[in-house]
Write a protein that holds these residues in place. Structure first.
Motif, PDB file in Angstrom:
ATOM      1  N   LEU A 188      15.414 -22.348 -18.138  1.00  0.00           N
ATOM      2  CA  LEU A 188      16.438 -22.646 -17.140  1.00  0.00           C
ATOM      3  C   LEU A 188      17.878 -22.029 -17.408  1.00  0.00           C
ATOM      4  O   LEU A 188      18.563 -21.161 -16.795  1.00  0.00           O
ATOM      5  N   SER A 189      18.333 -22.467 -18.646  1.00  0.00           N
ATOM      6  CA  SER A 189      19.374 -21.863 -19.030  1.00  0.00           C
ATOM      7  C   SER A 189      19.548 -20.415 -19.221  1.00  0.00           C
ATOM      8  O   SER A 189      20.785 -19.644 -18.507  1.00  0.00           O
ATOM      9  N   ARG A 190      18.568 -19.715 -19.512  1.00  0.00           N
ATOM     10  CA  ARG A 190      18.801 -18.114 -19.427  1.00  0.00           C
ATOM     11  C   ARG A 190      18.638 -17.645 -18.165  1.00  0.00           C
ATOM     12  O   ARG A 190      19.341 -16.499 -17.584  1.00  0.00           O
ATOM     13  N   TYR A 191      17.913 -18.314 -17.135  1.00  0.00           N
ATOM     14  CA  TYR A 191      18.049 -17.852 -15.728  1.00  0.00           C
ATOM     15  C   TYR A 191      19.279 -18.066 -15.243  1.00  0.00           C
ATOM     16  O   TYR A 191      19.968 -17.204 -14.428  1.00  0.00           O
ATOM     17  N   HIS A 192      20.061 -18.993 -15.486  1.00  0.00           N
ATOM     18  CA  HIS A 192      21.455 -19.370 -14.849  1.00  0.00           C
ATOM     19  C   HIS A 192      22.498 -18.285 -15.665  1.00  0.00           C
ATOM     20  O   HIS A 192      23.011 -18.018 -14.652  1.00  0.00           O
ATOM     21  N   ARG A 193      22.180 -17.977 -16.654  1.00  0.00           N
ATOM     22  CA  ARG A 193      23.178 -16.999 -17.245  1.00  0.00           C
ATOM     23  C   ARG A 193      22.883 -15.728 -16.684  1.00  0.00           C
ATOM     24  O   ARG A 193      23.673 -15.006 -16.196  1.00  0.00           O
ATOM     25  N   LEU A 194      21.551 -15.477 -16.537  1.00  0.00           N
ATOM     26  CA  LEU A 194      21.250 -14.171 -15.850  1.00  0.00           C
ATOM     27  C   LEU A 194      21.673 -14.125 -14.325  1.00  0.00           C
ATOM     28  O   LEU A 194      22.160 -13.081 -13.746  1.00  0.00           O
ATOM     29  N   LEU A 195      22.021 -15.156 -14.031  1.00  0.00           N
ATOM     30  CA  LEU A 195      22.520 -15.365 -12.520  1.00  0.00           C
ATOM     31  C   LEU A 195      23.980 -15.306 -12.652  1.00  0.00           C
ATOM     32  O   LEU A 195      24.654 -15.307 -11.559  1.00  0.00           O
ATOM     33  N   GLY A 196      24.637 -15.146 -13.510  1.00  0.00           N
ATOM     34  CA  GLY A 196      25.962 -15.170 -13.942  1.00  0.00           C
ATOM     35  C   GLY A 196      26.775 -16.690 -13.763  1.00  0.00           C
ATOM     36  O   GLY A 196      28.038 -16.703 -13.761  1.00  0.00           O
ATOM     37  N   VAL A 197      25.884 -17.714 -14.095  1.00  0.00           N
ATOM     38  CA  VAL A 197      26.489 -19.006 -13.749  1.00  0.00           C
ATOM     39  C   VAL A 197      26.891 -19.473 -15.167  1.00  0.00           C
ATOM     40  O   VAL A 197      26.070 -19.583 -15.976  1.00  0.00           O
ATOM     41  N   PRO A 198      28.221 -20.038 -15.468  1.00  0.00           N
ATOM     42  CA  PRO A 198      28.429 -20.566 -16.706  1.00  0.00           C
ATOM     43  C   PRO A 198      27.633 -21.611 -16.877  1.00  0.00           C
ATOM     44  O   PRO A 198      27.326 -22.394 -16.092  1.00  0.00           O
ATOM     45  N   THR A 199      26.941 -21.620 -18.099  1.00  0.00           N
ATOM     46  CA  THR A 199      25.937 -22.586 -18.631  1.00  0.00           C
ATOM     47  C   THR A 199      26.177 -23.148 -19.905  1.00  0.00           C
ATOM     48  O   THR A 199      26.663 -22.417 -20.917  1.00  0.00           O
ATOM     49  N   TYR A 200      25.625 -24.516 -19.986  1.00  0.00           N
ATOM     50  CA  TYR A 200      25.754 -25.187 -21.207  1.00  0.00           C
ATOM     51  C   TYR A 200      24.549 -25.965 -21.331  1.00  0.00           C
ATOM     52  O   TYR A 200      24.002 -26.482 -20.475  1.00  0.00           O
ATOM     53  N   PHE A 201      23.858 -25.724 -22.666  1.00  0.00           N
ATOM     54  CA  PHE A 201      22.625 -26.127 -22.874  1.00  0.00           C
ATOM     55  C   PHE A 201      22.780 -27.342 -23.964  1.00  0.00           C
ATOM     56  O   PHE A 201      23.141 -26.735 -25.160  1.00  0.00           O
ATOM     57  N   LEU A 202      22.345 -28.448 -23.875  1.00  0.00           N
ATOM     58  CA  LEU A 202      22.209 -29.421 -25.090  1.00  0.00           C
ATOM     59  C   LEU A 202      20.883 -30.014 -25.319  1.00  0.00           C
ATOM     60  O   LEU A 202      20.143 -30.566 -24.617  1.00  0.00           O
ATOM     61  N   THR A 203      20.786 -30.218 -26.810  1.00  0.00           N
ATOM     62  CA  THR A 203      19.482 -30.920 -27.122  1.00  0.00           C
ATOM     63  C   THR A 203      20.194 -31.616 -28.364  1.00  0.00           C
ATOM     64  O   THR A 203      21.300 -31.456 -28.780  1.00  0.00           O
ATOM     65  N   GLY A 204      19.048 -32.457 -29.058  1.00  0.00           N
ATOM     66  CA  GLY A 204      19.601 -33.082 -30.203  1.00  0.00           C
ATOM     67  C   GLY A 204      18.576 -34.163 -30.578  1.00  0.00           C
ATOM     68  O   GLY A 204      17.328 -34.178 -30.358  1.00  0.00           O
ATOM     69  N   THR A 205      18.967 -35.281 -31.411  1.00  0.00           N
ATOM     70  CA  THR A 205      18.301 -35.962 -32.172  1.00  0.00           C
ATOM     71  C   THR A 205      18.833 -37.565 -31.763  1.00  0.00           C
ATOM     72  O   THR A 205      20.061 -37.664 -32.101  1.00  0.00           O
ATOM     73  N   ASP A 206      17.715 -38.465 -31.630  1.00  0.00           N
ATOM     74  CA  ASP A 206      18.208 -39.648 -31.582  1.00  0.00           C
ATOM     75  C   ASP A 206      17.774 -40.597 -32.923  1.00  0.00           C
ATOM     76  O   ASP A 206      16.696 -40.522 -33.302  1.00  0.00           O
TER      77      ASP A 206
END
Ligand code: MSP
Length: 659
Positions: A31-49
Motif C-alpha cells: 500500500l505504501s509503495r502504491y501511494h508513492r507511485l500515485l505521488g502521495v507523500p507516504t509514511y509507513f510505520l511498523t515496530g515491536t511491542d
C-alpha cells in the motif's frame, strides 16, 4: 489525498515471526509503495511491542533482563523485514524513551483531568492475550479465544472509557470509512450494545514490573495495550514535533488482524478522544492465515516461517502469493501446494511466459531493439484497453485496500496479452517475413508488458525491476509513476532491450531429487511445512509453454500411455466463487464420482456443460486450485478467443478409456 500514513500492529517482540505477521507487513508495504507511485507523500510505520508479562516471563526463563531479551529478539523482525524488501520509514520499539516518555505525559495529563482514577479491580486476566475479562465475557471458564484466565483482585487505575460509549457509537455509525470492512464495523457496534466498562490501565509492580511506570504512582506500571496503542502517535512526533505530527495525522490507515479489533476500535478511539486527538481515518481488519482449520500461532506450534519460504521460493513470489491469495477481510488457508499452483499458473505460465515471448522475439527478429509501433489495428486497441482497464482497477483497489482485486485484474490483462499473441501469432508472421505486421504486434506486446510490470512493481519490486530493465527502461524510470502507467505508447522504438532471463522458473513439484540439489539458501526455518516442502518442489530453468519454439519435441508411445484419458459425464457445474475463470465440475467417471476445477468459465455457462460426455486426464495428482480440490483435468481445444471442450462423438459410457 494530501498524505498517507499506514501502520501495522507492533508485534510482540518475543514471538517468532510467521506468515500472519509477514502478511500485514507486506500489505502495508505494498500500500505504501502504491501511494508513492500515485505521488502521495507516504509514511509507513511498523515496530515491536516490548512490555508485558510474556516478555518478563521469557526473559526470566532465559536468565537475562527484559530489555536484553528484547534487544535479542527484535532482530528477528528487523531482519525479516529487510529480507522481504519492506520499505518502512520507521521502526518503533515501545522500550525507546521517545515512546515511553510520551506515554507518561499522556497518562499524567489524563490523570490531571480526572480521565484516570484509582479503584478496586476484581476480574479475570488472560496472560496470553494480555486482556482483562469480566465473568460474563468468559466462555466455559476461558476467554472467547479459548485461552486460560487467572483471577485478579487488586487496587488499580482506570481510564473512564465508559463515558465515551455513546460518542463512539455515533462516530462509527456516521463514518463508514472508520472501521472496515463493513462486517467488522458491525462487530464493534454489536460489542458496544452491551454497557462499556472503564478500562484498567495499570499493573501493580508487585505482580509485574516490566512496563512504563505510572508518573503519578511509582508502584504501578502501565497496562501493555494502553502503552502499545500510543506508538501510532509517539512515532510521528505527538507532543514533540507538531509539524511532523500534523503532516501525517489523521490521514491514517491502521492495518490490523481481526483478533485485535476491540483494542483498535474501542480502546484506541476513546483514548484519542480523551486526549483531544482527532480519530484515524480507517482501521482495517484483515482475516487470518489458517493452517488447515486452525489459526496459525506460536502457541499452537503450527506456524509457517516466512524467512524459509522466501529463501526457498524467492521473496517476490512469496509477497505476490500472500497478497493475491487472501481475499481481503476473509480468512485464507495456507498450503505449500496452493503456493506452487498459484506460482506456476500466474507467474510462470502467464506473466513469465508472456514476458519471455515478447523479449525473445524482439531479440530474434529486431536485434533486441523495440520495433516501431506501426499502424495499430483493432486487436492492438483491444489489448491497450484491457491493460488500461487494469490500471484503473488497480487504482480503485488501492482506494478500497482490496489489493487482491487489483492484482487479479492485472493477471486478467496478462491473460488478454497472451491471447492477443495466440490470435496474432507473431511467430507465424516472423516465419512468413511479415516484418511490419510483426513489429506492430511486438511493440504492442512490449508496451503491455511495460505497463503491467509497472502495476505489479509495488508487489514484486525486485522481479519487476528486472523485467523493466529487460524492456530497456532507464534506471531512473524503473520505479514507475502513475502518469506513465495511464498512458499507452510510452516505449520508444529503437530502445535496446536487456538480457532476457527466465523470470519465474517453473516449480516442478515432482522433482524430488532436483529439489534437494537446487534449493536456494537451504531454509533456516523451523516450520515443519517448509521442511516437508524442501524435498517436494524444485525450480526448473525450463521456459514454460514456449509457443514460438519451432518443432515440438517428439515423445515415444510409452510416454503417451502414461497419460490415462477417460470419458466422464458432467453431472453438476458451478462457478468457483470470486473467480472469473473457474468452474467446479462434478463428474461421473464409471462408478466413481469426482470433482475437477476447469478454467473454462469465460467460455461456458455452467448449465451449458452439464450433461456432456467429456474427456479427462484421469491419473493426474490431485491439486487445489483457489482452495478447491481438483482431481483431474479436462481436455479442450483453443484457438484465439475460442475454446471448445473435447466431447465424445455420440453415446458412450463414462469411465471408458480413450486412446
Ligand atoms: N502486540 C499486539 C499488537 C499491538 S498494536 C498496538 C499484537 N501482536 S501480535 O504479534 O500478537 O499480533 C500482531 C498481528 O499479527 C495482529 O494483527 C494479528 O492479527 C496478526 N496475526 C497473528 N496471527 C495471525 C494469523 N495467523 N494470520 C494473520 N494475521 C495474524 O497483537
Amino acid at each position: 489525498m494530501d498524505s498517507y500514513y499506514v501502520t501495522t500492529p507492533i508485534y510482540y517482540v518475543n514471538d517468532a515471526p510467521h506468515i500472519g505477521h509477514a502478511y500485514t507487513t507486506i500489505l502495508a508495504d505494498v500500500l505504501s509503495r502504491y501511494h508513492r507511485l500515485l505521488g502521495v507523500p507516504t509514511y509507513f510505520l511498523t515496530g515491536t511491542d516490548e512490555h508485558g508479562q510474556k516478555v518478563a516471563d521469557a526473559a526470566k526463563k532465559a536468565g537475562i533482563s527484559p530489555l536484553e531479551h528484547c534487544d535479542k529478539t527484535v532482530v528477528r523482525f528487523q531482519e525479516l523485514w529487510e529480507r522481504l524488501g519492506i520499505s518502512n520509514d520507521d521502526f518503533i520499539r515501545t522500550t525507546e524513551t521517545r515512546h515511553s516518555e510520551v506515554v507518561q505525559e499522556i497518562l499524567q495529563d489524563l490523570y490531571d483531568r480526572d480521565e484516570i482514577y484509582r479503584g478496586d479491580y476484581e476480574g479475570w486476566y488472560s496472560v496470553t492475550e494480555e486482556v482483562f475479562y469480566t465473568e460474563k465475557d468468559l466462555v466455559d471458564g476461558k476467554t472467547p479465544e479459548g485461552n486460560t484466565v487467572e483471577k485478579i483482585v487488586e487496587s488499580n487505575y482506570f481510564f473512564r472509557m465508559s463515558k465515551y460509549q455513546d460518542w463512539l457509537i455515533e462516530k462509527i455509525e456516521s463514518d463508514p470509512q472508520f472501521i472496515q470492512p463493513d462486517f467488522r464495523r458491525n462487530e464493534t457496534l454489536g460489542f458496544l450494545r452491551k454497557p462499556l466498562g472503564d478500562l484498567c490501565i495499570s499493573r501493580p509492580k508487585s505482580r509485574m514490573d516490566w512496563g512504563i511506570e505510572l508518573p503519578f504512582d511509582r508502584d504501578y506500571v502501565c497496562y501493555v495495550w494502553f502503552d502499545a496503542l500510543v506508538n501510532y502517535i509517539s512515532a510521528i512526533g505527538y507532543r514533540r514535533d507538531e509539524k511532523q505530527f500534523s503532516e501525517w495525522w489523521p490521514a491514517t490507515c491502521h492495518l490490523i488482524g481481526k483478533d485485535i479489533l476491540t483494542t483498535h476500535t474501542v480502546y484506541w478511539p476513546t483514548m484519542l478522544q480523551a486526549m483531544g486527538v482527532p480519530q484515524p481515518k480507517t482501521v482495517f481488519a484483515h482475516g487470518w492465515w489458517l493452517l488447515g482449520d486452525a489459526k496459525m500461532s506460536k502457541s499452537k506450534g503450527n506456524v509457517v516461517d516466512p524467512m524459509a519460504m522466501s529463501e526457498q521460493y524467492g521473496v517476490d513470489p512469496f509477497r505476490y502469493f500472500l497478497l493475491a491469495e487472501m481475499t481481503l477481510g476473509s480468512d485464507s488457508s495456507f498450503s505449500e501446494d496452493l503456493f506452487i499452483t498459484r506460482y506456476n499458473t500466474d507467474l510462470a505460465n502467464d506473466l513469465g511466459n508472456f514476458a519471455s515471448r515478447v523479449t525473445k522475439m524482439i531479440h530474434t527478429n529486431f536485434d533486441g531493439e523495440i520495433p516501431a509501433p506501426g499502424e495499430p489495428g483493432e486487436d492492438e486497441a483491444a489489448l491497450a484497453k484491457a491493460v488500461l482497464d487494469a490500471v484503473a482497477a488497480v487504482e480503485s483497489s488501492i482506494e478500497s485496500i482490496a489489493l487482491d482485486r487489483g492484482i487479479a485484474a492485472v493477471l486478467g490483462a496478462v491473460g488478454e496479452a497472451n491471447r492477443y499473441f495466440d490470435k496474432t501469432r507473431p511467430w507465424t508472421l516472423a516465419k512468413e517475413g511479415k516484418r511490419e505486421e510483426l513489429a506492430v504486434v511486438l511493440y504492442a506486446g512490449a508496451e503491455a508488458l511495460r505497463i503491467l510490470s509497472g502495476l505489479l512493481f509495488p508487489v514484486m519490486p525486485e522481479k519487476m525491476s528486472e523485467l523493466r530493465r529487460t524492456l530497456g527502461i532507464a534506471d531512473d524510470s524503473i520505479v514507475p509513476g502513475i502518469d506513465e502507467l495511464r498512458t499507452w505508447g510510452g516505449l520508444e522504438a529503437g530502445t535496446s532491450l536487456g538480457e532476457a532471463a527466465v523470470l519465474f522458473p517453473r516449480i516442478d513439484a515432482r522433482k524430488d531429487d532436483a529439489a534437494k540439489k537446487g534449493q536456494a539458501g537451504g531454509g533456516k526455518g523451523k516450520g515443519n511445512d517448509n521442511k516437508k516442502a524442501k524435498g517436494k518442489a524444485a525450480m526448473s530453468n525450463e521456459a514454460t509453454k514456449d509457443n514460438e519454439t519451432e518443432g515440438v519435441a517428439k515423445i515415444g508411445f510409452d510416454d503417451f500411455t502414461k497419460v490415462e484419458l477417460r470419458t466422464a459425464r458432467v453431472l453438476e457445474a458451478e462457478r468457483v466463487p470470486d473467480t472469473d475463470k473457474l468452474l467446479r465440475l462434478q463428474l461421473e467417471v464409471g462408478d466413481e464420482r469426482r470433482q475437477i476445477v476447469a478454467g473454462i468459465a469465460a467460455y461456458y455457462e455452467p448449465e451449458a456443460i452439464v450433461g456432456k460426455t467429456i474427456v479427462i486426464v484421469a491419473n493426474l495428482k490431485p491439486a487445489k486450485i483457489r482452495g478447491v480440490e481438483s482431481n483431474g483435468m479436462l481436455l479442450a481445444a483453443k484457438t484465439g478467443d475460442t475454446l471448445r471442450v473435447v466431447t465424445a462423438d455420440g453415446e458412450i459410457a463414462s469411465g471408458a478409456s480413450v486412446g
